[in-house]
Design an enzyme around this catalytic site. Structure first.
Site, PDB file in Angstrom:
ATOM      1  N   GLU A 132       0.978  -1.265  -0.081  1.00 40.28           N
ATOM      2  CA  GLU A 132       0.077  -0.069  -0.102  1.00 40.28           C
ATOM      3  C   GLU A 132       0.842   1.239   0.080  1.00 40.28           C
ATOM      4  O   GLU A 132       0.641   2.148   0.773  1.00 40.28           O
ATOM      5  CB  GLU A 132      -0.916  -0.055   1.289  1.00 40.28           C
ATOM      6  CG  GLU A 132      -2.077  -1.214   1.214  1.00 40.28           C
ATOM      7  CD  GLU A 132      -3.053  -1.329   2.136  1.00 40.28           C
ATOM      8  OE1 GLU A 132      -2.835  -0.510   3.394  1.00 40.28           O
ATOM      9  OE2 GLU A 132      -4.030  -1.826   2.136  1.00 40.28           O
TER      10      GLU A 132
ATOM     11  N   ASP B  26      -8.221  -8.913   4.000  1.00 36.84           N
ATOM     12  CA  ASP B  26      -7.851  -7.884   4.949  1.00 36.84           C
ATOM     13  C   ASP B  26      -9.023  -7.719   5.770  1.00 36.84           C
ATOM     14  O   ASP B  26      -9.952  -6.680   5.653  1.00 36.84           O
ATOM     15  CB  ASP B  26      -7.996  -6.405   4.007  1.00 36.84           C
ATOM     16  CG  ASP B  26      -7.542  -5.457   4.939  1.00 36.84           C
ATOM     17  OD1 ASP B  26      -7.205  -5.462   6.016  1.00 36.84           O
ATOM     18  OD2 ASP B  26      -7.414  -4.251   4.177  1.00 36.84           O
TER      19      ASP B  26
ATOM     20  N   GLU C  57     -12.521  -1.674  12.438  1.00 39.69           N
ATOM     21  CA  GLU C  57     -12.436  -0.997  11.426  1.00 39.69           C
ATOM     22  C   GLU C  57     -13.539  -1.461   9.965  1.00 39.69           C
ATOM     23  O   GLU C  57     -14.219  -0.636   9.489  1.00 39.69           O
ATOM     24  CB  GLU C  57     -10.958  -1.259  10.427  1.00 39.69           C
ATOM     25  CG  GLU C  57     -11.098  -0.477   9.400  1.00 39.69           C
ATOM     26  CD  GLU C  57      -9.516  -0.667   8.404  1.00 39.69           C
ATOM     27  OE1 GLU C  57      -8.648  -1.255   9.084  1.00 39.69           O
ATOM     28  OE2 GLU C  57      -9.519  -0.315   7.299  1.00 39.69           O
TER      29      GLU C  57
HETATM   30  C1  BDP Z   1      -6.154  -1.931   6.040  1.00 46.35           C
HETATM   31  C2  BDP Z   1      -6.473  -0.583   6.686  1.00 46.35           C
HETATM   32  C3  BDP Z   1      -5.392   0.269   6.460  1.00 46.35           C
HETATM   33  C4  BDP Z   1      -3.854  -0.277   7.121  1.00 46.35           C
HETATM   34  C5  BDP Z   1      -3.905  -1.787   6.303  1.00 46.35           C
HETATM   35  C6  BDP Z   1      -2.497  -2.401   7.020  1.00 46.35           C
HETATM   36  O1  BDP Z   1      -7.500   0.060   5.654  1.00 46.35           O
HETATM   37  O2  BDP Z   1      -5.579   1.659   6.776  1.00 46.35           O
HETATM   38  O3  BDP Z   1      -2.907   0.318   6.841  1.00 46.35           O
HETATM   39  O4  BDP Z   1      -5.013  -2.513   6.417  1.00 46.35           O
HETATM   40  O5  BDP Z   1      -2.946  -3.371   7.707  1.00 46.35           O
HETATM   41  O6  BDP Z   1      -7.208  -2.648   6.327  1.00 46.35           O
HETATM   42  O7  BDP Z   1      -1.524  -2.051   6.760  1.00 46.35           O
END
Ligand code: BDP
Length: 687
Positions: free
Chosen positions: A266, A339, A367
């Protein structure tokens, strides 16, 4: 007559139940009975254990308790024994954990003899996604406990020290022994000397309770903090920089736990930026902390924007490296392959790497599960994951067993939970969100506990009447039947309810935009990458719905071991809860119940809405047993949850109708809101 009595009881109680702001969580102060505590030696930690017992003893008045630090082969790591009034452990900390366990057992009426308790994992770690400016990534319990903005952001006040100490005590009470205090999307600045000064202060406050501090680090730190031209893990200057940084940290914090790294994921920097591998990156950091006993938790949450099924990518990227990581590297794997969704099958990376240490990562902060508005007890979700059979070493190779060192050798074992704590007076926002913090700690200590046991403990400690009031203390059975049992039932159903009204039958990732709260199966702006949009996952069209992950599709099933591979490949054998995770099916597909897939989906959403309405009734009936402050707090949030569950149902089902043009089953409730309205004003989390 009954209702008059209930009314009178309620009136009595309003007068007697003191408002509680929830700060004390499951460690509420009760008037203590006298107790004699002796210790085999003198130490800060044993003194703390003594204090806990003297201040909170609910057992027989005048009992004697001996604290004994003496090596015993049956006791492992931080474990302990409780027997005939003695709490024995190999270490002082073990005695402290045993102390909290004894107090819990007394309070919940569990046996207090012949207890041997060893932790499932050595490192039981919270991951705080806290930014250095005090904000939080998906934190719903207020701002950061550790960081704040402003010119005094690095000075430490006594109030902060107290809060950190309280935080550490709460963690110790459930066996948590580590905290990563900054976001995985890490700011390089945390490794700068001024910030390390503050980390030292935090570590000093949490140390007495055995909570070691770890840092999430940015792989480009040598450039951003060190002023180097590169962060290439094989560059001698870079290696030197990390070694010097580790030395600086350990000079300040001798028991520093180690690093957590999100690399090449990401948008975060990582070794691949220099055409190096995860092994090169992880081993570089592992070598730097090794002389001091530190570990590196390297995340497997990686996926590139390409045509490959995102659910497969962690295995594809990490499997080739099995056996190449240093023994102080642990690969941190999210429970599911995508996720933290309301429901996913377990990640196939568990058990697959036989020569690499693996640790589970759960998300305590909600979340994707209603944030601080919805009441969702996540223990059930983690229990489902920990007890899933990977079949890696034959039947019974559960996720728990392939990560806790009992089936595959691991020098270090660990488990992580993304924390839900903040500066709110009750720590987590929703009073019931604290149950998730509690459950994480309990499962990290004992990964075979059931959610039923955990809920029982948590409710008893969080809500049982404080013994100052006659009318309540005499109502034990009544409290158990009229409060504990229904509230426990609600908690144990709550995760399934959320799955039902959000994304049942294996659907996943159907949230609106990036705030991950309300429904958004339609969300697909042109410039957003496909795997960040729900249509990538549900694949609804005129004919059907679901992600084909069998050999005719992405073949993600091949990452699971037999017999799972065959089970997930065969639509008639796939458990219904994972149906649309693995299969793309026609809307009129006949389910085992005889209903069509469309009908089954409709009824699942309806069931979810009905369940939350029942939660409202359960909570209403709990009123006489809860102080007004906490009662109203939960009641108000349940109102929002009910409305939002309805919006999930109306939004998702009406959206799917735009593809299939099918009517709702006749006995199902009709929508209350139009799709157009929901799309224009999706519900948002009000902080
Ligand atoms: C996702 C979240 C993000 C996190 C990412 C992670 O939306 O904010 O940075 O996981 O785990 O679910 O790195």
């Amino acid at each position: 007559m009954k209702s008059i009595l209930t009314f009178i009881t309620a009136l009595l109680c309003i007068g007697t139940l003191k408002a509680e702001n929830g700060y004390d969580l499951w460690l509420r102060k009760q008037p203590a009975n006298p107790v004699n505590v002796t210790a085999s030696k003198h130490s800060t930690v044993l003194d703390m254990a003594k204090k806990e017992l003297t201040e909170n003893w609910q057992g027989k008045a005048g009992a004697t308790i001996k604290l004994l630090v003496k090596t015993d082969k049956e006791i492992k790591d931080d474990g302990f024994k409780i027997n005939a009034g003695t709490i024995q452990a190999n270490t002082d900390l073990g005695v402290l954990y045993g102390t909290f366990e004894l107090l819990r057992r007394v309070q919940t009426g569990a046996p207090t003899d012949n207890v041997l308790s060893n932790p499932s994992y050595q490192r039981r770690v919270l991951n705080h996604w806290d930014n250095l400016n005090g904000s939080m990534e998906h934190g719903f319990g207020g701002n950061s406990l550790f960081w704040h903005r402003g010119k005094d952001s690095l000075t430490v006040t006594d109030a902060e020290r107290k809060r950190w100490r309280d935080y550490a005590r709460i963690n110790a009470s459930i066996g948590i022994n580590g905290s990563v205090i900054d976001n995985v999307n890490a700011s390089p600045m945390v490794l700068s000397t001024p910030y390390l000064g503050k980390v030292k202060e935090i570590a000093a406050a949490t140390r007495p309770y055995g909570v070691r501090i770890y840092l999430a680090v940015n792989f480009a730190s040598p450039i951003k903090v060190g002023g180097l031209k590169t962060a290439d893990p094989l560059d001698p200057e870079v290696i030197k920089w990390w070694h010097a940084k580790a030395k600086e940290i350990y000079t300040l914090i001798p028991d520093f736990g180690g690093f957590l790294v999100k690399a090449n994921s990401e948008g975060q920097p990582g070794p691949q930026d220099y055409k190096r591998t995860h092994v090169d990156g992880a081993n570089l950091l592992a070598d730097a902390v090794k002389p001091y006993g530190g570990i590196v938790m390297w995340r497997a949450f990686v996926y590139a924007s390409n045509d490959a099924d995102r659910a497969k990518q962690a295995v594809t990227e990490f499997m080739p490296f099995d056996g190449q990581f240093r023994d102080n590297v642990i690969i941190q794997v999210k429970n599911g392959p995508v996720d933290f969704q309301p429901r996913e099958p377990f990640s196939p990376l568990f058990g697959m790497m036989k020569k690499t240490s693996i640790m589970p990562e759960f998300q305590i902060t909600q979340e994707y599960l209603g944030q601080a508005i919805h009441l969702v007890f996540l223990s059930s979700m983690w229990e489902e994951c920990l007890k899933s059979d990977t079949y890696q070493e034959g039947k019974g190779s559960t996720v728990g067993k392939v990560t806790d060192g009992s089936l595959l050798p691991q020098k270090y074992t660990a488990i992580a939970g993304v924390a839900n704590t903040g500066l709110d007076s009750n720590w987590c926002g929703h009073p019931f969100a604290a149950a998730n913090w509690y459950a994480f700690g309990r499962l990290a200590w004992n990964n075979t506990l059931t959610s039923d046991e955990i809920a029982n403990e948590w409710i008893t400690q969080t809500f049982s009447p404080i013994n100052t009031d006659q009318s309540l203390s005499s109502s034990g059975t009544d409290w158990h039947n009229a409060f504990l049992l229904p509230v426990k039932k609600m908690m144990l159903q709550s995760r399934e309810a959320a799955v039902n009204y959000m994304m049942p039958l294996g659907l996943h990732h159907m949230f609106s935009a990036s705030e991950h709260y309300g429904p958004g199966p339609w969300y697909a702006p042109p410039r957003v990458r496909a795997d960040w949009t729900p249509p990538y996952y549900h694949k609804a069209d005129a004919k059907g719905i679901g992600f084909d992950r069998t050999s005719t599709g992405s073949d993600a099933v091949s990452q699971y071991k037999e017999p799972l591979r065959s089970v997930f490949s065969d639509v008639t054998k796939t458990p219904e809860i994972y149906l649309l995770w693995f299969h793309h099916l026609p809307w009129d597909y006949k389910m085992k119940s005889g209903r069509t897939l469309w009908e089954a989906l409709c009824y699942k959403y309806q069931e979810g809405v009905n369940q939350v309405r029942d939660f409202q009734k359960i909570w209403a009936s709990a009123k006489p047993y809860v102080d007004n402050q906490r009662f109203l707090d939960v009641q108000t949030r349940l109102m929002r949850q009910t409305r939002d569950a309805q919006i999930w149902k109306d939004g998702v089902l009406q959206y799917f109708q735009t593809f299939n043009n099918l009517p709702f089953p006749p006995d199902m409730e009709q929508p209350m809101t139009t799709l157009k309205y929901i799309q224009a004003t999706p519900p948002i989390n009000i902080k």
